[in-house]
Motif scaffolding. Structure first.
Motif, PDB file in Angstrom:
ATOM      1  N   LEU A  20       0.771  -1.305  -0.124  1.00 58.97           N
ATOM      2  CA  LEU A  20       0.130  -0.201  -0.053  1.00 58.97           C
ATOM      3  C   LEU A  20       0.812   1.213  -0.172  1.00 58.97           C
ATOM      4  O   LEU A  20       0.590   2.321  -0.764  1.00 58.97           O
ATOM      5  CB  LEU A  20      -1.166   0.013   1.131  1.00 58.97           C
ATOM      6  N   ARG A  21       1.963   1.255   0.936  1.00 54.33           N
ATOM      7  CA  ARG A  21       2.912   2.477   0.969  1.00 54.33           C
ATOM      8  C   ARG A  21       3.473   2.617  -0.517  1.00 54.33           C
ATOM      9  O   ARG A  21       3.805   3.781  -0.950  1.00 54.33           O
ATOM     10  CB  ARG A  21       3.980   2.431   2.045  1.00 54.33           C
ATOM     11  N   ASN A  26       4.075   5.873  -5.344  1.00 58.07           N
ATOM     12  CA  ASN A  26       4.382   5.886  -6.734  1.00 58.07           C
ATOM     13  C   ASN A  26       2.937   6.701  -7.472  1.00 58.07           C
ATOM     14  O   ASN A  26       2.824   6.283  -8.741  1.00 58.07           O
ATOM     15  CB  ASN A  26       4.335   4.481  -7.431  1.00 58.07           C
ATOM     16  N   GLY A  27       2.212   7.143  -6.904  1.00 60.28           N
ATOM     17  CA  GLY A  27       0.967   7.409  -7.265  1.00 60.28           C
ATOM     18  C   GLY A  27       0.116   6.385  -8.089  1.00 60.28           C
ATOM     19  O   GLY A  27      -0.567   6.633  -8.913  1.00 60.28           O
ATOM     20  N   ARG A  28       0.096   5.173  -7.556  1.00 60.84           N
ATOM     21  CA  ARG A  28      -0.499   4.093  -8.404  1.00 60.84           C
ATOM     22  C   ARG A  28      -1.336   3.271  -7.318  1.00 60.84           C
ATOM     23  O   ARG A  28      -1.705   2.226  -7.439  1.00 60.84           O
ATOM     24  CB  ARG A  28       0.424   2.783  -8.649  1.00 60.84           C
ATOM     25  N   LEU A  29      -2.119   3.989  -6.407  1.00 60.01           N
ATOM     26  CA  LEU A  29      -3.184   3.435  -5.654  1.00 60.01           C
ATOM     27  C   LEU A  29      -4.371   3.291  -6.344  1.00 60.01           C
ATOM     28  O   LEU A  29      -4.933   4.311  -6.805  1.00 60.01           O
ATOM     29  CB  LEU A  29      -3.179   4.277  -4.235  1.00 60.01           C
ATOM     30  N   MET A  52      -3.633   9.608   5.600  1.00 61.54           N
ATOM     31  CA  MET A  52      -2.886  10.566   6.084  1.00 61.54           C
ATOM     32  C   MET A  52      -1.489  10.518   4.931  1.00 61.54           C
ATOM     33  O   MET A  52      -1.388  11.516   4.606  1.00 61.54           O
ATOM     34  CB  MET A  52      -2.271  10.297   7.504  1.00 61.54           C
ATOM     35  N   ALA A  53      -1.036   9.625   4.309  1.00 63.38           N
ATOM     36  CA  ALA A  53      -0.007   9.437   3.682  1.00 63.38           C
ATOM     37  C   ALA A  53      -0.444  10.005   2.341  1.00 63.38           C
ATOM     38  O   ALA A  53       0.140  10.698   1.561  1.00 63.38           O
ATOM     39  CB  ALA A  53       0.379   8.086   3.429  1.00 63.38           C
ATOM     40  N   LEU A  54      -1.652   9.941   2.030  1.00 65.38           N
ATOM     41  CA  LEU A  54      -2.230  10.258   0.657  1.00 65.38           C
ATOM     42  C   LEU A  54      -2.602  12.043   0.931  1.00 65.38           C
ATOM     43  O   LEU A  54      -2.335  12.893  -0.098  1.00 65.38           O
ATOM     44  CB  LEU A  54      -3.522   9.734   0.370  1.00 65.38           C
ATOM     45  N   LEU A  55      -2.948  12.576   2.059  1.00 63.16           N
ATOM     46  CA  LEU A  55      -3.343  13.753   2.072  1.00 63.16           C
ATOM     47  C   LEU A  55      -2.327  14.676   2.784  1.00 63.16           C
ATOM     48  O   LEU A  55      -2.584  15.860   3.137  1.00 63.16           O
ATOM     49  CB  LEU A  55      -4.961  14.118   2.625  1.00 63.16           C
ATOM     50  N   CYS A  56      -1.417  14.098   3.379  1.00 58.81           N
ATOM     51  CA  CYS A  56      -0.237  14.657   4.118  1.00 58.81           C
ATOM     52  C   CYS A  56       0.074  16.232   3.416  1.00 58.81           C
ATOM     53  O   CYS A  56       0.559  15.895   2.001  1.00 58.81           O
ATOM     54  CB  CYS A  56       0.788  13.744   4.296  1.00 58.81           C
ATOM     55  N   ASP A  68      10.611   3.677  -2.880  1.00 57.66           N
ATOM     56  CA  ASP A  68      10.397   4.480  -1.979  1.00 57.66           C
ATOM     57  C   ASP A  68       8.688   4.045  -1.362  1.00 57.66           C
ATOM     58  O   ASP A  68       8.053   3.359  -1.891  1.00 57.66           O
ATOM     59  CB  ASP A  68       9.908   5.969  -2.371  1.00 57.66           C
ATOM     60  N   LEU A  69       8.594   4.332  -0.066  1.00 63.33           N
ATOM     61  CA  LEU A  69       7.392   3.979   0.776  1.00 63.33           C
ATOM     62  C   LEU A  69       6.717   5.315   0.878  1.00 63.33           C
ATOM     63  O   LEU A  69       7.402   6.294   1.438  1.00 63.33           O
ATOM     64  CB  LEU A  69       7.465   3.196   1.863  1.00 63.33           C
ATOM     65  N   GLY A  70       5.334   5.518   0.511  1.00 55.83           N
ATOM     66  CA  GLY A  70       4.734   6.551   0.986  1.00 55.83           C
ATOM     67  C   GLY A  70       4.450   6.526   2.627  1.00 55.83           C
ATOM     68  O   GLY A  70       4.759   5.863   3.307  1.00 55.83           O
ATOM     69  N   SER A  71       4.536   8.022   3.138  1.00 56.50           N
ATOM     70  CA  SER A  71       4.564   8.204   4.709  1.00 56.50           C
ATOM     71  C   SER A  71       3.668   9.433   4.890  1.00 56.50           C
ATOM     72  O   SER A  71       3.098  10.129   3.893  1.00 56.50           O
ATOM     73  CB  SER A  71       6.105   7.985   5.199  1.00 56.50           C
TER      74      SER A  71
END
Ligand SMILES: [Zn+2]
Length: 155
Positions: A20-21, A26-29, A52-56, A68-71
């Protein structure tokens, strides 16, 4: 003030969490995801963390082997408002109590919706039957067709 949880605090299901992260980074959710598992597995907590990772507002990333992992920062206005939804039972209880104050005719049509961030809508099972009601789904469909208020997307 207690600090917000981070992905590092999330216990278990590390393969799913990394997947998921990575998709966030990668903007591929995908446009929709179904998390399933036993009660207490952390489905709701993980959902809020990914949100939160999407909207931070700082869109942080963590280097990781393989990509990389989204955070999330856990400090910006977006993160803190989303984190207000972590205690879902208390929010649902307050919403149900507010509904009880309404006139009987309004009570019937008022569905429990949780929204602590303008671009994040949570549809909890509506008490007392604990079902997702038609009115909740109608609100979701109506909301989905409008642009985000602040961020780049709605969740
Ligand atoms: Zn943030």
């Amino acid at each position: 003030m207690s600090s917000l949880p981070s992905f590092g605090d999330f216990v278990g299901n590390s393969a799913a969490v990394i997947q998921l992260r990575r998709a966030v980074a990668n903007g591929r959710l995908p446009h929709s995801i179904l998390l399933s598992g036993p009660a207490g597995a952390g489905k709701y907590t993980l959902t809020l963390m990914v949100t939160m990772a999407l909207l931070c507002e700082r869109q942080t990333r963590e280097p990781h082997p393989g990509g990389d992992l989204g955070s999330f920062c856990g400090e910006c206005r977006s993160c803190t408002r989303i984190a207000e939804s972590l205690n879902l039972p208390a929010l649902v209880e307050a919403a149900v109590a507010a509904r009880e104050e309404l006139r009987d005719t309004d009570k019937k049509d008022t569905r429990v919706l949780i929204q602590t961030h303008p671009d994040v809508l949570i549809l909890p099972p509506d008490p007392p039957q604990l079902l997702v009601k038609l009115g909740q789904v109608r609100t979701l469909i109506h909301t989905i067709y409008s642009l985000p208020n602040e961020g780049k997307r709605r969740v």
